[in-house]
Design a protein around this motif. Sequence first.
Motif, PDB file in Angstrom:
ATOM      1  N   SER A   1      10.611  -2.795  15.147  1.00 44.94           N
ATOM      2  CA  SER A   1      11.063  -2.892  16.359  1.00 44.94           C
ATOM      3  C   SER A   1       9.872  -2.330  17.015  1.00 44.94           C
ATOM      4  N   GLY A   2      10.586  -2.032  18.471  1.00 46.47           N
ATOM      5  CA  GLY A   2       9.101  -1.329  20.120  1.00 46.47           C
ATOM      6  C   GLY A   2       8.844  -0.144  19.137  1.00 46.47           C
ATOM      7  N   ALA A   3      10.055   0.511  18.808  1.00 49.47           N
ATOM      8  CA  ALA A   3      10.312   2.191  19.284  1.00 49.47           C
ATOM      9  C   ALA A   3      10.412   3.011  17.292  1.00 49.47           C
ATOM     10  N   GLU A   4      10.657   1.672  16.428  1.00 48.74           N
ATOM     11  CA  GLU A   4      10.721   1.964  14.967  1.00 48.74           C
ATOM     12  C   GLU A   4       9.726   2.085  14.389  1.00 48.74           C
ATOM     13  N   PRO A   5       9.718   3.291  13.439  1.00 49.17           N
ATOM     14  CA  PRO A   5       8.714   3.950  12.603  1.00 49.17           C
ATOM     15  C   PRO A   5       8.509   2.810  11.224  1.00 49.17           C
ATOM     16  N   LEU A   6       7.223   2.904  10.778  1.00 48.30           N
ATOM     17  CA  LEU A   6       7.022   1.258  10.307  1.00 48.30           C
ATOM     18  C   LEU A   6       7.440   2.398   8.910  1.00 48.30           C
ATOM     19  N   ARG A   7       8.529   1.974   7.763  1.00 49.40           N
ATOM     20  CA  ARG A   7       8.398   2.701   6.506  1.00 49.40           C
ATOM     21  C   ARG A   7       8.497   1.134   5.465  1.00 49.40           C
ATOM     22  N   ALA A   8       8.649   1.810   4.136  1.00 49.45           N
ATOM     23  CA  ALA A   8       8.087   0.702   3.480  1.00 49.45           C
ATOM     24  C   ALA A   8       9.439  -0.329   3.207  1.00 49.45           C
ATOM     25  N   ARG A   9      10.428  -0.017   3.629  1.00 47.13           N
ATOM     26  CA  ARG A   9      11.628  -0.794   3.501  1.00 47.13           C
ATOM     27  C   ARG A   9      11.229  -2.450   4.333  1.00 47.13           C
ATOM     28  N   ALA A  10      10.561  -2.023   5.763  1.00 48.41           N
ATOM     29  CA  ALA A  10      10.689  -2.949   6.171  1.00 48.41           C
ATOM     30  C   ALA A  10       9.515  -3.887   5.395  1.00 48.41           C
ATOM     31  N   ILE A  11       8.374  -3.826   5.532  1.00 48.50           N
ATOM     32  CA  ILE A  11       7.289  -4.480   4.653  1.00 48.50           C
ATOM     33  C   ILE A  11       7.752  -5.892   2.721  1.00 48.50           C
ATOM     34  N   ASP A  12       8.124  -6.638   3.123  1.00 46.93           N
ATOM     35  CA  ASP A  12       8.852  -7.177   2.351  1.00 46.93           C
ATOM     36  C   ASP A  12       7.568  -8.404   1.794  1.00 46.93           C
ATOM     37  N   PRO A  13       8.471  -9.135   0.106  1.00 44.02           N
ATOM     38  CA  PRO A  13       6.628  -9.657  -0.068  1.00 44.02           C
ATOM     39  C   PRO A  13       6.345 -10.834   0.643  1.00 44.02           C
ATOM     40  N   VAL A  14       7.292 -11.051   1.797  1.00 44.91           N
ATOM     41  CA  VAL A  14       6.492 -12.397   2.531  1.00 44.91           C
ATOM     42  C   VAL A  14       5.693 -11.750   3.088  1.00 44.91           C
ATOM     43  N   ALA A  15       5.547 -10.406   3.866  1.00 40.90           N
ATOM     44  CA  ALA A  15       4.433  -9.759   4.496  1.00 40.90           C
ATOM     45  C   ALA A  15       3.113  -9.966   3.413  1.00 40.90           C
ATOM     46  N   GLN A  16       2.824  -9.862   2.367  1.00 37.88           N
ATOM     47  CA  GLN A  16       1.424 -10.415   1.867  1.00 37.88           C
ATOM     48  C   GLN A  16       0.688 -11.091   2.017  1.00 37.88           C
ATOM     49  N   GLY A  17      -0.666 -10.663   2.512  1.00 37.70           N
ATOM     50  CA  GLY A  17      -1.564 -11.100   2.762  1.00 37.70           C
ATOM     51  C   GLY A  17      -1.919 -11.299   4.657  1.00 37.70           C
ATOM     52  N   THR A  18      -0.464 -10.837   5.176  1.00 33.10           N
ATOM     53  CA  THR A  18      -0.533 -10.952   6.604  1.00 33.10           C
ATOM     54  C   THR A  18      -1.330  -9.715   7.484  1.00 33.10           C
ATOM     55  N   LEU A  19      -1.450  -9.080   8.432  1.00 29.02           N
ATOM     56  CA  LEU A  19      -1.249  -8.292   9.725  1.00 29.02           C
ATOM     57  C   LEU A  19      -0.249  -8.004   9.809  1.00 29.02           C
ATOM     58  N   VAL A  20       0.117  -7.010   9.869  1.00 31.88           N
ATOM     59  CA  VAL A  20       1.556  -6.324   9.477  1.00 31.88           C
ATOM     60  C   VAL A  20       1.620  -6.000  11.084  1.00 31.88           C
ATOM     61  N   VAL A  21       3.081  -5.339  11.782  1.00 30.58           N
ATOM     62  CA  VAL A  21       2.964  -4.824  13.006  1.00 30.58           C
ATOM     63  C   VAL A  21       3.397  -3.859  13.232  1.00 30.58           C
ATOM     64  N   GLY A  22       4.246  -3.119  12.751  1.00 31.08           N
ATOM     65  CA  GLY A  22       4.910  -1.708  13.447  1.00 31.08           C
ATOM     66  C   GLY A  22       4.836  -1.443  14.781  1.00 31.08           C
ATOM     67  N   GLY A  23       6.114  -0.980  15.276  1.00 31.65           N
ATOM     68  CA  GLY A  23       6.070  -0.501  16.652  1.00 31.65           C
ATOM     69  C   GLY A  23       5.629   0.983  17.355  1.00 31.65           C
ATOM     70  N   ALA A  24       6.699   2.023  16.510  1.00 32.61           N
ATOM     71  CA  ALA A  24       5.679   3.628  16.411  1.00 32.61           C
ATOM     72  C   ALA A  24       4.929   4.034  14.912  1.00 32.61           C
ATOM     73  N   TRP A  25       4.952   4.897  14.924  1.00 37.53           N
ATOM     74  CA  TRP A  25       4.071   5.136  14.439  1.00 37.53           C
ATOM     75  C   TRP A  25       4.133   4.872  12.150  1.00 37.53           C
ATOM     76  N   ILE A  26       3.348   5.391  11.776  1.00 43.83           N
ATOM     77  CA  ILE A  26       3.548   5.235  10.389  1.00 43.83           C
ATOM     78  C   ILE A  26       3.646   6.303   8.965  1.00 43.83           C
ATOM     79  N   GLU A  27       4.799   5.979   8.321  1.00 39.33           N
ATOM     80  CA  GLU A  27       4.981   6.726   7.133  1.00 39.33           C
ATOM     81  C   GLU A  27       4.109   5.977   5.876  1.00 39.33           C
ATOM     82  N   PRO A  28       4.178   7.852   5.267  1.00 40.94           N
ATOM     83  CA  PRO A  28       3.365   7.492   3.932  1.00 40.94           C
ATOM     84  C   PRO A  28       3.483   6.183   3.146  1.00 40.94           C
ATOM     85  N   SER A  29       4.760   5.837   3.002  1.00 37.21           N
ATOM     86  CA  SER A  29       5.478   4.930   1.981  1.00 37.21           C
ATOM     87  C   SER A  29       5.728   4.036   1.992  1.00 37.21           C
ATOM     88  N   ALA A  30       5.247   3.105   3.528  1.00 35.13           N
ATOM     89  CA  ALA A  30       4.595   2.234   4.339  1.00 35.13           C
ATOM     90  C   ALA A  30       3.303   2.085   3.844  1.00 35.13           C
TER      91      ALA A  30
END
Length: 362
Positions: free
Chosen positions: A174-203
């Motif tokens: 979402s627009g204010a949710e930090p980007l964590r590892a669990r948000a990035i699933d296998p469907v994201a492979q080869g895409t430009l991933v967009v997270g609405g807030a800050w990036i966590e190291p796990s991501a």
Amino acid sequence: MEALRFYPEAVKFVPLATIRRERRLPVPGKVLVQRGDAVEAATVLAMAEQPAGVVIVDIARALKVAPERAAAYLRRKPGAPVRAREILARRRVWLGLRTLEARSPVEGEIVAAGGGKVLIRAGVRPLELRAGFPGTVVEILPSYGAVIETTGALIQAFWSSGADFSGMIRIVTSGAEPLRARAIDPVAQGTLVVGGAWIEPSALEQAERLQVRGIIAGSMEASLLPMLRELSFPVVLIEGFGRLPMHPGIFRILSLYQGREAFVLRPPAGLDGRPGRPEILIPVPTESPPPPEPAGEVPLQPGMRVRLLREPYRGRTGTVSGISAHPWTLDSGLRSWCAEIHLDGEEVRIRVPVYNVEILRS
């Protein structure tokens, strides 16, 4: 007496506009396109040969190792001839799943190696200028390049860790949710991933495992910069360093065009030597040309939308309700011209030095 005018830096984000960008060689060469040509991102607009002399290749940086360890990965030794794009050193990472390489930018001879670097004696270095995004050639810059026009969305970011690249937009938070590892699933492979807030190291670790094309997020802690040097993909920050959510208007634009290909460009430095803002272009065909993007400098004035650049309101947005006619004395004891800002979501108005705001042009 005429009122003073202030010209803070402006940030653009528009969902649909006619966009023109100049693409230029650093030295004179030969232009390969003509006015009216349709081009793709990889289309070579112009070529040149630049005298190379001695070229230094930082293999330690390319392989992401300490300088004293770089020699262990060398494939070519001093005295050996090399071809342009030939591999000088190679290192496997991530349990052998990925490979980092250092290549020779020129044809020549290796004259020395040490301290994580290789010196190559070369004649000339070929330069290719690519379009960087799809569009139409609307102007030729004789001997240097061309001006490319497209229609679509434009977003100016704060910082990017890589050169020009592209990828299909995939929103994972979402627009204010930090980007964590669990948000990035296998469907994201080869895409430009967009997270609405800050990036966590796990991501970052998860994105590397899934081999994404890149990440766009609101912000990131500066402490993660060393980790970025180990990654195979670039990161783009819209707001800056820290824990700042992405501007809602920018997140809406990216969400609107989910599934489309976005092109990230790093503009050249300006006349003052300062690097330009990275830009995200999302081409969108239209039946009739939309208005051009906002252009030119504009003075700060009441009614403008702004974003604040310093604590304690860093990252907050609001509307200018007035500009002081004379300098105010700040809590620090310094005197400065100030803008009165009505913060979004609050009834209060605050005074901020005019140099601590940036104009939002949408």
